[in-house]
Design a protein around this motif. Sequence first.
Motif, PDB file in Angstrom:
ATOM      1  N   ARG A 120       0.825  -1.205   0.000  1.00 54.21           N
ATOM      2  CA  ARG A 120       0.000   0.000   0.000  1.00 54.21           C
ATOM      3  C   ARG A 120       0.856   1.249   0.000  1.00 54.21           C
ATOM      4  O   ARG A 120       2.038   1.198   0.344  1.00 54.21           O
ATOM      5  N   TYR A 121       0.262   2.362  -0.402  1.00 55.00           N
ATOM      6  CA  TYR A 121       0.984   3.637  -0.415  1.00 55.00           C
ATOM      7  C   TYR A 121      -0.037   4.756  -0.295  1.00 55.00           C
ATOM      8  O   TYR A 121      -1.258   4.508  -0.333  1.00 55.00           O
ATOM      9  N   SER A 137       0.391  -8.975  -7.610  1.00 58.05           N
ATOM     10  CA  SER A 137       1.516  -9.265  -6.716  1.00 58.05           C
ATOM     11  C   SER A 137       2.507  -8.114  -6.688  1.00 58.05           C
ATOM     12  O   SER A 137       3.644  -8.287  -6.275  1.00 58.05           O
ATOM     13  N   LEU A 138       2.088  -6.933  -7.112  1.00 57.13           N
ATOM     14  CA  LEU A 138       3.022  -5.811  -7.191  1.00 57.13           C
ATOM     15  C   LEU A 138       3.237  -5.180  -5.822  1.00 57.13           C
ATOM     16  O   LEU A 138       2.395  -5.278  -4.935  1.00 57.13           O
ATOM     17  N   LEU A 139       4.384  -4.532  -5.668  1.00 61.33           N
ATOM     18  CA  LEU A 139       4.728  -3.830  -4.435  1.00 61.33           C
ATOM     19  C   LEU A 139       5.014  -2.369  -4.750  1.00 61.33           C
ATOM     20  O   LEU A 139       5.427  -2.035  -5.862  1.00 61.33           O
ATOM     21  N   TYR A 140       4.816  -1.511  -3.743  1.00 56.23           N
ATOM     22  CA  TYR A 140       5.088  -0.093  -3.956  1.00 56.23           C
ATOM     23  C   TYR A 140       6.591   0.163  -3.980  1.00 56.23           C
ATOM     24  O   TYR A 140       7.308  -0.222  -3.057  1.00 56.23           O
ATOM     25  N   ASN A 141       7.056   0.807  -5.042  1.00 56.68           N
ATOM     26  CA  ASN A 141       8.471   1.160  -5.200  1.00 56.68           C
ATOM     27  C   ASN A 141       8.594   2.675  -5.082  1.00 56.68           C
ATOM     28  O   ASN A 141       8.140   3.415  -5.959  1.00 56.68           O
ATOM     29  N   CYS A 147       3.589   1.223  -8.311  1.00 56.09           N
ATOM     30  CA  CYS A 147       3.676  -0.212  -8.055  1.00 56.09           C
ATOM     31  C   CYS A 147       4.611  -0.849  -9.070  1.00 56.09           C
ATOM     32  O   CYS A 147       4.678  -0.428 -10.226  1.00 56.09           O
ATOM     33  N   ASP A 148       5.324  -1.879  -8.618  1.00 49.82           N
ATOM     34  CA  ASP A 148       6.405  -2.427  -9.434  1.00 49.82           C
ATOM     35  C   ASP A 148       6.535  -3.923  -9.126  1.00 49.82           C
ATOM     36  O   ASP A 148       5.996  -4.415  -8.137  1.00 49.82           O
ATOM     37  N   TRP A 149       7.261  -4.648  -9.976  1.00 52.49           N
ATOM     38  CA  TRP A 149       7.544  -6.052  -9.699  1.00 52.49           C
ATOM     39  C   TRP A 149       8.340  -6.163  -8.404  1.00 52.49           C
ATOM     40  O   TRP A 149       9.240  -5.361  -8.166  1.00 52.49           O
ATOM     41  N   PRO A 150       8.045  -7.177  -7.574  1.00 49.90           N
ATOM     42  CA  PRO A 150       8.758  -7.325  -6.301  1.00 49.90           C
ATOM     43  C   PRO A 150      10.272  -7.356  -6.459  1.00 49.90           C
ATOM     44  O   PRO A 150      10.995  -6.829  -5.610  1.00 49.90           O
ATOM     45  N   ASP A 151      10.771  -7.923  -7.550  1.00 43.25           N
ATOM     46  CA  ASP A 151      12.227  -7.992  -7.760  1.00 43.25           C
ATOM     47  C   ASP A 151      12.873  -6.610  -7.761  1.00 43.25           C
ATOM     48  O   ASP A 151      14.047  -6.473  -7.448  1.00 43.25           O
ATOM     49  N   CYS A 156      11.374  -4.424   0.099  1.00 40.06           N
ATOM     50  CA  CYS A 156      10.111  -5.143   0.307  1.00 40.06           C
ATOM     51  C   CYS A 156      10.099  -6.426  -0.498  1.00 40.06           C
ATOM     52  O   CYS A 156       9.224  -6.663  -1.316  1.00 40.06           O
ATOM     53  N   GLN A 157      11.077  -7.273  -0.262  1.00 43.34           N
ATOM     54  CA  GLN A 157      11.161  -8.426  -1.141  1.00 43.34           C
ATOM     55  C   GLN A 157      10.124  -9.496  -0.840  1.00 43.34           C
ATOM     56  O   GLN A 157       9.871 -10.343  -1.677  1.00 43.34           O
ATOM     57  N   LYS A 158       9.577  -9.449   0.370  1.00 42.34           N
ATOM     58  CA  LYS A 158       8.609 -10.486   0.711  1.00 42.34           C
ATOM     59  C   LYS A 158       7.195  -9.954   0.523  1.00 42.34           C
ATOM     60  O   LYS A 158       6.842  -8.888   1.011  1.00 42.34           O
TER      61      LYS A 158
END
Length: 262
Positions: A120-121, A137-141, A147-151, A156-158
């Motif tokens: 979240r952001y 499955s995206l994470l906030y970068n 939002c971006d790929w977890p890699d 926030c790798q998990k």
Amino acid sequence: MKYLLVLSILFVSNFDFGHSQARAGQAAQNLCRNKQNGVFPHEEYCDYYYECDASGEAVIEACPNGLAFAGHKRGLVTNCDYPHRVGCPDGTRVMGQQPIGSDNCQWQYGVFPHATSCTRYWHCWNGTATIQQCPFSLLYNDVIHSCDWPDNVPDCQKHPICKDVPNGAVLIEKSCVRYWLCVGGYPRLQRCPAGLAFNPNTLRCELATTVQGCEPPPTTAAPDEEEESDANKPAANSRPQQQAPTPQQFRPSQSGVRLVGK
Ligand SMILES: *[C@@H]1O[C@H](CO)[C@@H](O)[C@H](O)[C@H]1NC(C)=O
């Protein structure tokens, strides 16, 4: 060093005129001489700009707090946009205003990280924060403010999808053919090959005829067309709800998910 500090405080305080207009220097006046109603970037500050008024006089304008000059009638509001979208800082120019923070907002306008969640952001508009949720499955970068790929998100790798099973398959409750494959805590959406269905007991793709609740309909069309819907939507041949839940069960639509230990 001390003198430098004092000088820079004096210098910044010269520009501490908030949103009010101020007469610009000679260089800007020269720019306005030939061009009426133009706008020009400030030499040192991304969040200030020059505007030529109807009489050809240059005045200094301030962007809304947290935004930077984007160009004439460009950007989100009044010639201004998010600094990361206009390339500020750029090695020469920096933000000149002081941030006006409020709950969850570092500036009055902007996109900011959540204190405890990687999915979240915050979106801040005139000092009011609205929570946003990254899809799938995206994470906030925070580097790209979206939002971006977890890699690509080193802090926030998990992802919560993989918190119980960092390496392995995770059931998508309402789908017979799609599942998450977690690798080192990164989830990837997978799809069983045609004719196979995800077995929640073995956590593997198996012959659809052997997976309870996912048997192909008797009047079979092309098996490829049996589910094209999104993983979050119930599929036509979704599992019956009485299916025994597995420990790895995860609801993709679940909100309020937080990372463990983050
Ligand atoms: C921002 O919010 C303040 C109240 O907090 C309000 O007075 C002002 O008009 C708002 N500005 C914009 C541009 O919405």
